[in-house]
Design a protein around this motif. Structure first.
Motif, PDB file in Angstrom:
ATOM      1  N   ALA A 165      -7.529   3.410 -11.122  1.00  0.00           N
ATOM      2  CA  ALA A 165      -7.814   3.822  -9.745  1.00  0.00           C
ATOM      3  C   ALA A 165      -6.835   4.891  -9.299  1.00  0.00           C
ATOM      4  O   ALA A 165      -7.183   5.810  -8.594  1.00  0.00           O
ATOM      5  N   GLN A 166      -5.603   4.794  -9.745  1.00  0.00           N
ATOM      6  CA  GLN A 166      -4.590   5.784  -9.395  1.00  0.00           C
ATOM      7  C   GLN A 166      -4.958   7.136  -9.989  1.00  0.00           C
ATOM      8  O   GLN A 166      -4.866   8.156  -9.344  1.00  0.00           O
ATOM      9  N   THR A 211       0.285   8.890  -6.346  1.00  0.00           N
ATOM     10  CA  THR A 211       0.855   7.657  -5.826  1.00  0.00           C
ATOM     11  C   THR A 211       1.996   7.161  -6.696  1.00  0.00           C
ATOM     12  O   THR A 211       2.916   6.554  -6.210  1.00  0.00           O
ATOM     13  N   GLN A 268      -4.384  -1.773 -11.073  1.00  0.00           N
ATOM     14  CA  GLN A 268      -5.538  -0.954 -11.458  1.00  0.00           C
ATOM     15  C   GLN A 268      -5.099   0.490 -11.635  1.00  0.00           C
ATOM     16  O   GLN A 268      -5.300   1.322 -10.777  1.00  0.00           O
ATOM     17  N   TYR A 308       2.705   1.339  -3.687  1.00  0.00           N
ATOM     18  CA  TYR A 308       1.904   1.451  -4.904  1.00  0.00           C
ATOM     19  C   TYR A 308       0.595   2.207  -4.725  1.00  0.00           C
ATOM     20  O   TYR A 308      -0.071   2.525  -5.713  1.00  0.00           O
ATOM     21  N   GLY A 309       0.188   2.459  -3.494  1.00  0.00           N
ATOM     22  CA  GLY A 309      -1.073   3.161  -3.268  1.00  0.00           C
ATOM     23  C   GLY A 309      -2.240   2.428  -3.897  1.00  0.00           C
ATOM     24  O   GLY A 309      -2.339   1.203  -3.815  1.00  0.00           O
ATOM     25  N   SER A 310      -3.100   3.155  -4.564  1.00  0.00           N
ATOM     26  CA  SER A 310      -4.290   2.561  -5.157  1.00  0.00           C
ATOM     27  C   SER A 310      -4.013   1.866  -6.487  1.00  0.00           C
ATOM     28  O   SER A 310      -4.929   1.329  -7.102  1.00  0.00           O
ATOM     29  N   GLN A 311      -2.765   1.866  -6.935  1.00  0.00           N
ATOM     30  CA  GLN A 311      -2.419   1.198  -8.197  1.00  0.00           C
ATOM     31  C   GLN A 311      -2.517  -0.315  -8.100  1.00  0.00           C
ATOM     32  O   GLN A 311      -2.601  -0.991  -9.120  1.00  0.00           O
ATOM     33  N   GLY A 328      -4.776  -3.234  -6.225  1.00  0.00           N
ATOM     34  CA  GLY A 328      -5.903  -3.617  -5.396  1.00  0.00           C
ATOM     35  C   GLY A 328      -5.578  -4.897  -4.637  1.00  0.00           C
ATOM     36  O   GLY A 328      -4.880  -5.773  -5.149  1.00  0.00           O
ATOM     37  N   GLN A 383       0.823  -1.209   0.000  1.00  0.00           N
ATOM     38  CA  GLN A 383       0.000   0.000   0.000  1.00  0.00           C
ATOM     39  C   GLN A 383       0.856   1.257   0.000  1.00  0.00           C
ATOM     40  O   GLN A 383       0.548   2.228  -0.681  1.00  0.00           O
ATOM     41  N   ALA A 416      -7.988   8.673  -8.236  1.00  0.00           N
ATOM     42  CA  ALA A 416      -7.672   9.161  -6.899  1.00  0.00           C
ATOM     43  C   ALA A 416      -6.935  10.493  -6.945  1.00  0.00           C
ATOM     44  O   ALA A 416      -6.535  11.006  -5.930  1.00  0.00           O
TER      45      ALA A 416
END
Length: 106
Positions: free
Chosen positions: A81-82, A89, A78, A55-58, A60, A52, A85
């Protein structure tokens, strides 16, 4: 029917000292929309935190199975998603610009 965009990764067969590096390398080889199905004998909570943070939201994260001795997690790239957001990220990741993660750190 087998989904070609889901790739198995059994961490139990990887030496402990190489596991996280191998997992990050596998994630970074995925393209947008592809999934790595991770199998392990314990819940990798520190690894999930690192993923997390890196990569953050990249990427899932979805548990498929979560019982003692049998942990199965789908990690899905995903990139949309990045972008949804608000970005940001990708710049904090340190993946080296792999195909799937969307970073430009190379």
């Amino acid at each position: 029917m087998f989904d070609n965009s889901v790739y198995p990764f059994d961490a139990r067969g990887v030496a402990k000292r190489f596991r996280h590096a191998a997992i990050f390398g596998a994630l970074e080889s995925l393209d947008d929309g592809e999934t790595m199905r991770f199998v392990n004998d314990h819940d990798p909570l520190p690894l999930l935190g690192q993923i997390q943070q890196r990569y953050g939201s990249q990427v899932g994260i979805a548990y498929v199975a979560r019982e003692p001795g049998n942990i199965v997690i789908d990690f899905t790239v995903q990139l949309g998603a990045q972008q949804e957001a608000g970005g940001g990220t990708a710049a904090t990741g340190s993946c080296g610009g792999g195909n799937g993660c969307g970073c430009s750190g190379g």
